[in-house]
Motif scaffolding. Sequence first.
Motif, PDB file in Angstrom:
ATOM      1  N   SER A  30     -47.841  79.081 -72.356  1.00 28.49           N
ATOM      2  CA  SER A  30     -49.187  78.632 -72.005  1.00 28.49           C
ATOM      3  C   SER A  30     -50.145  79.800 -71.787  1.00 28.49           C
ATOM      4  N   LEU A  31     -49.609  80.935 -71.317  1.00 29.11           N
ATOM      5  CA  LEU A  31     -50.449  82.087 -70.989  1.00 29.11           C
ATOM      6  C   LEU A  31     -50.806  82.951 -72.200  1.00 29.11           C
ATOM      7  N   LYS A  48     -54.396  83.948 -73.645  1.00 32.03           N
ATOM      8  CA  LYS A  48     -55.450  83.692 -72.654  1.00 32.03           C
ATOM      9  C   LYS A  48     -55.881  85.025 -72.030  1.00 32.03           C
ATOM     10  N   GLN A  49     -56.955  84.976 -71.216  1.00 34.89           N
ATOM     11  CA  GLN A  49     -57.441  86.185 -70.561  1.00 34.89           C
ATOM     12  C   GLN A  49     -57.888  85.868 -69.143  1.00 34.89           C
ATOM     13  N   ASP A  59     -59.438  82.512 -67.308  1.00 29.15           N
ATOM     14  CA  ASP A  59     -59.047  81.257 -67.960  1.00 29.15           C
ATOM     15  C   ASP A  59     -58.173  80.422 -67.025  1.00 29.15           C
ATOM     16  N   THR A  60     -58.140  79.136 -67.295  1.00 33.81           N
ATOM     17  CA  THR A  60     -57.275  78.208 -66.574  1.00 33.81           C
ATOM     18  C   THR A  60     -56.278  77.638 -67.571  1.00 33.81           C
ATOM     19  N   VAL A  61     -55.002  77.560 -67.137  1.00 34.00           N
ATOM     20  CA  VAL A  61     -53.956  77.000 -68.005  1.00 34.00           C
ATOM     21  C   VAL A  61     -53.251  75.861 -67.280  1.00 34.00           C
ATOM     22  N   GLU A  80     -55.043  79.465 -62.473  1.00 33.34           N
ATOM     23  CA  GLU A  80     -56.164  80.292 -62.916  1.00 33.34           C
ATOM     24  C   GLU A  80     -55.642  81.708 -63.041  1.00 33.34           C
ATOM     25  N   HIS A 121     -56.345  90.196 -73.467  1.00 31.91           N
ATOM     26  CA  HIS A 121     -55.590  88.977 -73.752  1.00 31.91           C
ATOM     27  C   HIS A 121     -54.116  89.158 -73.377  1.00 31.91           C
TER      28      HIS A 121
END
Length: 157
Positions: free
Chosen positions: A128-129, A132-133, A136-138, A150, A84
């Motif tokens: 936003s990141l 996430k891992q 993932d798309t942000v 992505e 993450h």
Amino acid sequence: MQKTPMTGKGLLQLEDELRKLRSEERPAVIRAIAEARSHGDLSENAEYHAARERQSFIEGRIQELEELISTAEVIEPSSLSGSHIKFGATVCLVDEDTDKEITYQIVGLHEADIKQSKISISSPLAKSLIGKQEGDTVSVPAPGGDRTYEILSVKFI
């Protein structure tokens, strides 16, 4: 007292700037003020006023750096791991509109430098990141409209 997260390199840069201000800039501006005073009437002496203004800036920056250094919480990215995204991560992204790959490291507010691909933990993209891992798309709000990325890889180096 609130801690300020930063990398070891970021802390060294702040300490170097502080050392330069104390050992070079401060003595130089004191000499400039003394030189300007020797020219006589201070009310119309532009050199004197410019030197005093510079001195005020230097003293303010010294205080700011001392506070930042005293509240620094050094986090070494190489000691972190996981899949993450968190502070210190180096993230490779692909812009889904342009297919352009970009890589950023998430760092502290005072060490961010887009030219070195370092973004602040408080930037919209980093916010936003976080959490996430890979895969993932942000979606990130931008002045020209939302941008979608992505996540290709997450590293701690």
